[in-house]
Design a protein around this motif. Structure first.
Motif, PDB file in Angstrom:
ATOM      1  N   SER B  25       0.846  -1.196   0.000  1.00  0.00           N
ATOM      2  CA  SER B  25       0.000   0.000   0.000  1.00  0.00           C
ATOM      3  C   SER B  25       0.872   1.233   0.000  1.00  0.00           C
ATOM      4  O   SER B  25       2.045   1.169   0.371  1.00  0.00           O
ATOM      5  CB  SER B  25      -0.894   0.035   1.242  1.00  0.00           C
ATOM      6  OG  SER B  25      -1.515  -1.204   1.413  1.00  0.00           O
ATOM      7  N   ARG B  27       0.913   5.914  -0.525  1.00  0.00           N
ATOM      8  CA  ARG B  27       0.249   7.193  -0.576  1.00  0.00           C
ATOM      9  C   ARG B  27       1.089   8.112  -1.445  1.00  0.00           C
ATOM     10  O   ARG B  27       2.322   8.138  -1.342  1.00  0.00           O
ATOM     11  CB  ARG B  27       0.179   7.746   0.854  1.00  0.00           C
ATOM     12  CG  ARG B  27      -0.986   8.640   1.074  1.00  0.00           C
ATOM     13  CD  ARG B  27      -1.198   8.879   2.555  1.00  0.00           C
ATOM     14  NE  ARG B  27      -1.857  10.170   2.679  1.00  0.00           N
ATOM     15  CZ  ARG B  27      -1.237  11.287   2.997  1.00  0.00           C
ATOM     16  NH1 ARG B  27       0.034  11.290   3.319  1.00  0.00           N
ATOM     17  NH2 ARG B  27      -1.911  12.429   3.039  1.00  0.00           N
ATOM     18  N   THR B  52      -4.772   6.627  -7.816  1.00  0.00           N
ATOM     19  CA  THR B  52      -4.958   6.912  -6.387  1.00  0.00           C
ATOM     20  C   THR B  52      -6.328   7.517  -6.114  1.00  0.00           C
ATOM     21  O   THR B  52      -6.900   8.216  -6.948  1.00  0.00           O
ATOM     22  CB  THR B  52      -3.878   7.879  -5.875  1.00  0.00           C
ATOM     23  OG1 THR B  52      -3.869   9.028  -6.711  1.00  0.00           O
ATOM     24  CG2 THR B  52      -2.508   7.241  -5.884  1.00  0.00           C
ATOM     25  N   SER B  57      -4.248   7.350  -1.936  1.00  0.00           N
ATOM     26  CA  SER B  57      -3.811   5.995  -1.578  1.00  0.00           C
ATOM     27  C   SER B  57      -3.945   5.010  -2.727  1.00  0.00           C
ATOM     28  O   SER B  57      -4.768   5.182  -3.624  1.00  0.00           O
ATOM     29  CB  SER B  57      -4.661   5.467  -0.420  1.00  0.00           C
ATOM     30  OG  SER B  57      -4.577   6.346   0.658  1.00  0.00           O
ATOM     31  N   THR B  59      -3.289   0.452  -3.388  1.00  0.00           N
ATOM     32  CA  THR B  59      -2.915  -0.852  -2.829  1.00  0.00           C
ATOM     33  C   THR B  59      -2.765  -1.868  -3.954  1.00  0.00           C
ATOM     34  O   THR B  59      -3.653  -1.980  -4.802  1.00  0.00           O
ATOM     35  CB  THR B  59      -4.004  -1.366  -1.854  1.00  0.00           C
ATOM     36  OG1 THR B  59      -4.232  -0.373  -0.865  1.00  0.00           O
ATOM     37  CG2 THR B  59      -3.568  -2.658  -1.190  1.00  0.00           C
ATOM     38  N   GLY B  92       3.874  -0.334   3.744  1.00  0.00           N
ATOM     39  CA  GLY B  92       3.456   0.979   3.248  1.00  0.00           C
ATOM     40  C   GLY B  92       4.610   1.803   2.719  1.00  0.00           C
ATOM     41  O   GLY B  92       5.761   1.609   3.092  1.00  0.00           O
ATOM     42  N   THR B  94       5.349   6.040   1.094  1.00  0.00           N
ATOM     43  CA  THR B  94       4.844   7.352   0.710  1.00  0.00           C
ATOM     44  C   THR B  94       5.774   7.927  -0.358  1.00  0.00           C
ATOM     45  O   THR B  94       6.998   7.917  -0.195  1.00  0.00           O
ATOM     46  CB  THR B  94       4.790   8.294   1.919  1.00  0.00           C
ATOM     47  OG1 THR B  94       3.921   7.711   2.875  1.00  0.00           O
ATOM     48  CG2 THR B  94       4.259   9.665   1.521  1.00  0.00           C
TER      49      THR B  94
END
Lengths: 154, 809
Positions: B25, B27, B52, B57, B59, B92, B94
Motif C-alpha cells: 500500500s 500514498r 490513487t 492511496s 494498494t 506501506g 509514501t
C-alpha cells in the motif's frame, strides 16, 4: 554481439526472398512520326472539305494493344503538345462549330510493329484555325504513350 | 484523454488471489504532504496499474516478496519513482511528487503509457507525442510522420499529403481523430487530410490488419490522432506556436487558450498558415517532354493557406467525464498551373509569376467541420465509453473550363454550375461508437459497437463518382488474457454490415453514341444498391520475459467495403487521361496478415525487427487495360476496377546505439515487396510501392539545462524498378536533413526553439509516391523551418500557492 549478427542474417534472408523470378514488361510503346510518309506531323496544315490519311508507325517490345485519335480545337491556346517547337498560334477566338474527331481502334493480333493508316474526312463547315491532334497508343500490358501535335485547319 | 486513460487503467487492476500473497500500500503526496488523487501508479514488475483515490492511496495485492519498482505519473507533476523491498504484508510507502507547472505542455505527456501501450498491443504500434511533431514539423501532419519507419505519404505540393502504411493508403488506412473515423475524400491522390497538426496531442500508428477495432478500411493500418490534454486543475493556460519556412515563404501561428477549475474545463485553439509557391532545385521541368521554364525555380501556383479553429469544453469527474470537441479546418491550395493533374497546360506565365503567393486556378479548397462528443463512465468493474460525431466535408476544385471529348466548346451558363467549378464533393457523416471495457479476473474484455451514416452529393462540370449514401454498422468483442506476468494473449472477432446506395448520374452534354451521328446524354452511373457483410478476427501474443528481450506476434483478417468510385465510376478522369470504369460486381476486399515484432535491448543497444506477410484473395485495383473507348471514354484509355490475388511482405528494422552519454546513433530501414498473383497484371507490383529505404541518424543531446539537441538524418532511398502502368521507374537518391532545438527562459517562461533544414544539400530527386511523380516534378528543395513554442501556465487560488512554490534546495 552474436545475437546482433543473427538478427542481420535473418534480415538478409528476408530481403533475399525479394528476387523476382518472373519478368514483367515495363516498356512503353513508341510512336514514330519521323519518316517521310507520316502525317500529320507538328505544324501540318489540313484543308476543310477534304479527306486526309493519318499515317504513323507504332512499335512495342512485346505486343501492341490499340490506338486512339482525338482532334480538337485550340482556339483558347491550351496545350497538349508534346513537341518542343511552336507553330505560331492565331489569336484566341471563340469556337462556333469546331471540328471534333474522336475514334479508337484495336490493333489486331498484338504485333510488335504496326503502321496505322486512317482516312479522316474534315467537313467543309468547321471552324478553321489551330487544332490539337492527339495520338495515343497502348501495348497489351496497358502502358500508354501519347503524342500531341499542333496542326492548322484551313 | 490522459484522464480517461488513467481512469480506465485504474479499473483494470489485478484481482488475482494467490495463496501466500502480500499487499503493498502507499500514498502519493505533493511536497507539502497533501494527498494527490488521480495519480497513476504502476508496478513495473507486473505491469499492474492503479489510480490513487481522494486520500492519495493505492494498494496492490497478490504480490510475492521481493524488490518492486513503482512509477507514478500525474498531470502537472514530475514523474515519481520508488523502489520497495516487500518483506511483509501490507507494507506501506509514501511517494512525494514535485510540482512541474513550469514546463506545462511537455510534462503533460511524460509518463510511461507509450511504452505500456506498445507492450500490451500485439500489433505493431508507433506512438509519437508533441515533441516529435514539433521536432519534425512538416507541411502537414502526415509529412511530419513520414520519418517513422514503414510510413510514407502520397503528397501533392507543400501542404497536403495522405498516409501510406507499408505501401497501403487511400481507403486502406483509417484515420481516427478524437475517437471518430475521419471521413474526407480518402480515395483521391491529390487530396490531403483535413487535420491540424498543432492540435494533435499524440499520434498512434497501428501498422497491420486493424479492422477488428476500426472496422472496414483498416486493412493497411490506422492513424489515431489524439487531442491535446485538457489543462491541469485550477490552471489557466496559454500557448503560442510560431513557424516559418524558407522554401515556400510559409509562415503561421497557432494559439491555444484554456482554463480549468477542478472539474470543468474549456480550451480553444486557432491556427493560421500561409505559404507561397514552393521551390525545386531546377529551372526547367518536363511535362510529357514539354519543357516548362520555372520562374525562380518556383512551381507555379502551388501556394496555399490554412485556417483552423478548435473549441473544446468538458467535465472531468472521477466516475464520469464528457468532452465536446468542435473544430473547423479550411484549406485552400493551388495545383501546379502548367499541368492540371497530368494534363499539360499552356498558362499565362506572366500572370502567375507576378506573385508567388497568390492562389489562382486550378485550385482546390476544402472545409471540414467536426463536432465530437466523447463520454466515459465507470460502473463497478466496467468502463463505458461513447462517442458521437458529426462531420461535414466540403471540397471544391476549380479550373478553367476546357471542353474535353464531346463537351460543348462554350460552357453554358444555364446549368446552375459556376463556370470554374470542376468538381464538388459534399459529404455529411454521422458516427456513433460505444465500448465497454470490463476487467474480469485475468481477462480484459472490450465490447464495442460502431455505426456510421454518410450522405454524399456531387456537383461540377466533370464526373467521377456518383452521389451516394452509405450506412455501416459493426460489433466486436476483444479479449486480452493475462496468461502470466510475462505473456498476454489477444483474441478478437468482429462482424460488420454495410449498405451502399449509388444515385443515377447523366452527362449534362450529349455525346456521339454511334458512327451515324446519333447523340445521347450518357447514363454514367445507374442507381445501384449493394450490401456487404464481413466477419473478421485477430489473434495475438505478447511475450516479455524478464530481461532485455520481448516479442509480439499477431495474425488477423481484415476487410474493406468497395467504395462508390470502385463500384460506379464511369467517366473520364482528365487528371490522368483515363476513362475509369467501376465494377458493380466487386465483393468486399479481404486481407490476411501476419505480423511479428522482436525487440532486444542489451546494454546501450535497442534493436527491433518487425517483419510482416500479407495476402489478399481479392485486392481491388484500377487496371489500365490496352483498350480505348471513344463513346463513353472520349477516346481515352480504359481503366477498369478489377480484383486480383496479391501477396505482400516486408518489414522495418530499427537499431539504435547509445555511443556516449549524449550521443546516439540510429538506423531505420524499411522494405516492402508486393506482387499480383493473378489477373491482368499478374507478376506486377501494386501502384505507389515505396522503394526500400534506410535512414541513418546521429543525435547529440547532452541533457543540460535547456535541453539542447542536434541531430542529423541521412535518408538513402533505393531505385524503384517494380512498377505497374501507368507508373515510371524512379531513381534512387540520398537526402540529408538536420534538426536542432534549445529551450530558453524568457521572463521565467520557457521558450522552445526548433530549427530544421530539410533537403540540406538542395538535392534534386523524385519521390516515387508523389502525385506529381508521373509528370516528373522533383521534390521540394532546401527548406529551413524555424518553429517557436511558448507555453504559459498560470495556476490559480490555493493550487497556485502550492504549485508555484519553488522547491527548497
Amino acid at each position: 554481439m552474436k545475437r546482433i549478427v543473427n538478427v542481420f542474417v535473418l534480415l538478409s534472408v528476408l530481403l533475399s526472398c525479394s528476387k523476382d523470378s518472373e519478368t514483367t514488361d515495363t516498356e512503353y510503346p513508341e510512336i514514330d512520326m519521323a519518316y517521310a510518309e507520316a502525317f500529320p506531323v507538328q505544324c501540318s496544315t489540313i484543308r476543310r472539305g477534304e479527306t486526309f490519311v493519318f499515317r504513323a508507325l507504332f512499335s512495342d517490345n512485346v505486343a501492341l494493344g490499340s490506338f486512339s485519335l482525338d482532334v480538337h480545337h485550340n482556339f483558347d491556346h491550351h496545350t497538349h503538345s508534346t513537341e518542343v517547337n511552336d507553330c505560331g498560334l492565331d489569336p484566341v477566338k471563340t469556337p462556333e462549330t469546331p471540328f471534333v474527331y474522336i475514334r479508337s481502334f484495336d490493333i489486331p493480333g498484338g504485333p510488335q510493329t504496326y503502321e496505322a493508316r486512317m482516312e479522316i474526312a474534315v467537313p467543309a463547315d468547321v471552324d478553321p484555325g489551330d487544332y490539337h491532334f492527339m495520338i495515343r497508343v497502348t501495348d497489351r500490358e496497358g502502358w500508354q504513350t501519347m503524342k500531341g501535335l499542333s496542326i492548322k485547319i484551313q | 484523454m490522459k484522464i480517461t486513460i488513467g481512469m480506465l487503467t485504474g479499473l483494470l487492476y489485478f484481482n488475482i488471489a494467490y495463496g501466500q500473497s502480500y499487499r503493498l500500500s502507499g500514498r502519493i503526496t505533493d511536497g507539502t504532504d497533501n494527498p494527490i488523487a488521480g495519480a497513476r501508479v504502476t508496478l513495473r514488475e507486473t505491469g499492474a496499474q492503479q489510480v490513487t483515490d481522494r486520500q492519495g492511496s493505492f494498494t496492490f495485492t497478490g504480490l510475492r516478496p521481493g524488490v518492486y519498482h513503482i512509477d507514478v505519473a500525474k498531470m502537472g507533476y514530475e514523474h515519481g519513482q520508488e523502489t520497495v523491498a516487500l518483506a511483509q504484508d501490507n507494507q506501506g510507502v509514501t511517494i512525494p511528487l514535485k510540482g512541474a507547472m513550469h514546463v506545462l505542455d511537455e510534462v503533460l505527456v511524460i509518463d510511461n503509457h507509450v511504452a505500456r501501450r506498445k507492450q500490451e498491443e500485439s500489433l505493431n504500434v508507433e506512438v509519437v507525442g508533441r515533441d516529435f511533431i514539433h521536432r519534425n514539423l512538416g507541411g502537414s501532419l502526415m509529412q511530419t510522420l513520414e520519418r517513422l519507419p514503414g510510413i510514407q505519404t502520397i503528397g501533392i505540393g507543400a501542404g497536403q499529403s495522405k498516409p501510406l502504411i507499408r505501401g497501403l493508403g487511400f481507403n486502406r488506412v483509417v484515420t481516427v481523430d478524437k475517437g471518430i473515423k475521419h471521413e474526407g475524400q480518402q480515395w483521391g491522390a491529390d487530396h490531403g487530410l483535413e487535420l491540424d497538426q498543432f492540435a494533435a496531442g499524440e499520434v498512434e500508428i497501428v501498422k497491420g490488419a486493424a479492422s477488428f477495432v476500426y472496422g472496414s478500411d483498416a486493412i493497411g493500418g490506422a492513424i489515431d490522432v489524439k487531442p491535446e490534454s485538457p489543462p491541469a486543475p485550477h490552471t489557466a493556460i496559454a500557448s503560442v506556436d510560431l513557424v516559418g519556412r524558407s522554401n515556400n515563404g510559409g509562415y503561421g501561428t497557432s494559439v491555444r487558450l484554456g482554463g480549468r477549475g477542478s472539474r470543468w474545463f474549456a480550451d480553444g485553439r486557432a491556427t493560421y498558415l500561409r505559404y507561397g509557391d514552393y521551390r525545386v532545385p531546377t529551372d526547367t521541368v518536363y511535362v510529357y517532354d514539354y519543357g516548362v521554364a520555372l520562374h525562380r525555380q518556383r512551381l507555379r501556383n502551388t501556394a496555399g493557406r490554412e485556417t483552423n479553429l478548435h473549441v473544446n469544453a468538458g467535465y472531468l469527474g472521477e466516475r464520469f467525464n464528457t468532452i465536446l470537441y468542435v473544430s473547423n479546418t479550411f484549406h485552400e491550395a493551388g495545383f501546379f498551373a502548367n499541368a492540371h493533374g497530368l494534363e499539360p497546360r499552356r498558362v499565362d506565365a506572366g500572370m502567375h509569376d507576378r506573385s508567388a503567393r497568390d492562389i489562382l486556378m486550378p485550385r482546390q479548397q476544402v472545409n471540414h467541420f467536426k463536432a465530437i462528443s466523447r463520454n466515459a463512465l465507470h460502473w463497478g468493474a466496467h468502463h463505458l465509453q461513447a462517442e458521437f460525431g458529426f462531420q461535414h466535408n466540403f471540397r471544391q476544385e476549380y479550373s478553367q473550363y476546357v471542353n474535353h471529348g464531346y463537351m460543348p466548346p462554350i460552357f453554358p451558363n444555364t446549368l446552375g454550375i459556376p463556370q470554374g467549378l470542376e468538381r464538388e464533393f459534399d459529404k455529411l457523416v454521422y458516427s456513433l461508437n460505444v465500448r465497454d471495457y470490463w476487467k474480469a479476473g485475468r481477462h480484459e474484455l472490450t465490447f464495442g459497437l460502431g455505426s456510421e451514416y454518410q450522405d454524399n452529393t456531387i456537383r461540377g462540370w466533370t464526373f467521377l463518382v456518383p452521389a451516394f449514401g452509405q450506412l455501416t454498422a459493426g460489433a466486436f468483442v476483444y479479449d486480452k488474457y493475462r496468461l502470466s506476468d510475462q505473456a498476454l494473449l489477444h483474441a478478437a472477432v468482429r462482424y460488420d454490415h454495410g449498405s451502399l446506395r449509388m444515385s443515377e448520374y447523366r452527362d449534362w452534354f450529349p455525346s456521339a453514341v454511334d458512327d451515324h451521328g446519333s447523340q445521347e446524354y450518357l447514363l454514367r452511373a445507374a442507381n445501384l444498391h449493394r450490401r456487404f457483410n464481413s466477419l473478421v478476427w485477430s489473434v495475438g501474443l505478447n511475450y516479455h520475459p524478464v530481461g532485455t528481450f520481448s516479442l509480439k506476434a499477431n495474425v488477423g483478417k481484415s476487410f474493406r467495403m468497395p467504395i462508390a468510385k470502385e463500384l460506379s465510376a464511369n467517366g473520364v478522369n482528365y487528371h490522368y487521361f483515363s476513362y475509369e470504369q467501376g465494377n458493380p460486381a466487386l465483393s468486399a476486399e479481404q486481407s490476411y496478415q501476419a505480423d511479428l515484432s522482436v525487440e532486444w535491448s542489451p546494454a546501450g543497444w535497442r534493436i527491433q525487427v518487425s517483419p510482416f506477410y500479407n495476402y489478399f484473395p481479392n485486392y481491388i485495383y484500377l487496371n489500365p487495360t490496352s483498350s480505348f473507348d471513344h463513346y463513353y471514354g472520349a477516346g481515352n484509355q480504359v481503366f477498369r476496377y478489377e480484383e486480383s490475388r496479391v501477396m505482400r511482405y516486408g518489414g522495418e528494422l530499427q537499431v539504435s546505439r547509445r555511443i556516449s552519454r549524449s550521443l546516439t546513433a540510429e538506423v531505420l530501414a524499411e522494405y516492402l515487396f508486393s506482387k499480383q498473383l493473378s489477373g491482368a497484371k499478374r507478376g506486377f507490383s501494386l501502384p505507389f510501392a515505396p522503394p526500400p529505404s534506410l535512414l541513418v541518424n546521429l543525435s547529440w543531446a547532452p541533457g543540460r539545462a535547456g535541453n539542447p539537441f542536434m541531430s542529423v538524418d541521412y535518408r538513402l532511398v533505393a531505385r524503384q524498378d517494380r512498377i505497374v502502368p501507368p507508373e515510371k521507374k524512379t531513381d534512387g537518391y540520398g537526402v540529408a536533413a538536420i534538426q536542432a532545438g534549445y529551450t530558453v527562459s524568457v521572463a521565467h517562461h520557457p521558450v522552445h526553439l526548433n530549427l530544421q533544414v530539410q533537403n540540406l544539400l538542395d538535392t534534386k530527386y523524385m519521390n516515387h509516391t508523389s502525385f506529381y511523380r508521373l509528370i516528373e516534378l522533383p521534390e521540394m528543395g532546401r527548406n529551413v523551418v524555424l518553429s517557436v513554442r511558448i507555453p504559459v501556465a498560470v495556476a490559480r487560488g490555493e493550487a497556485a500557492k502550492q504549485v508555484t512554490k519553488k522547491p527548497k534546495q
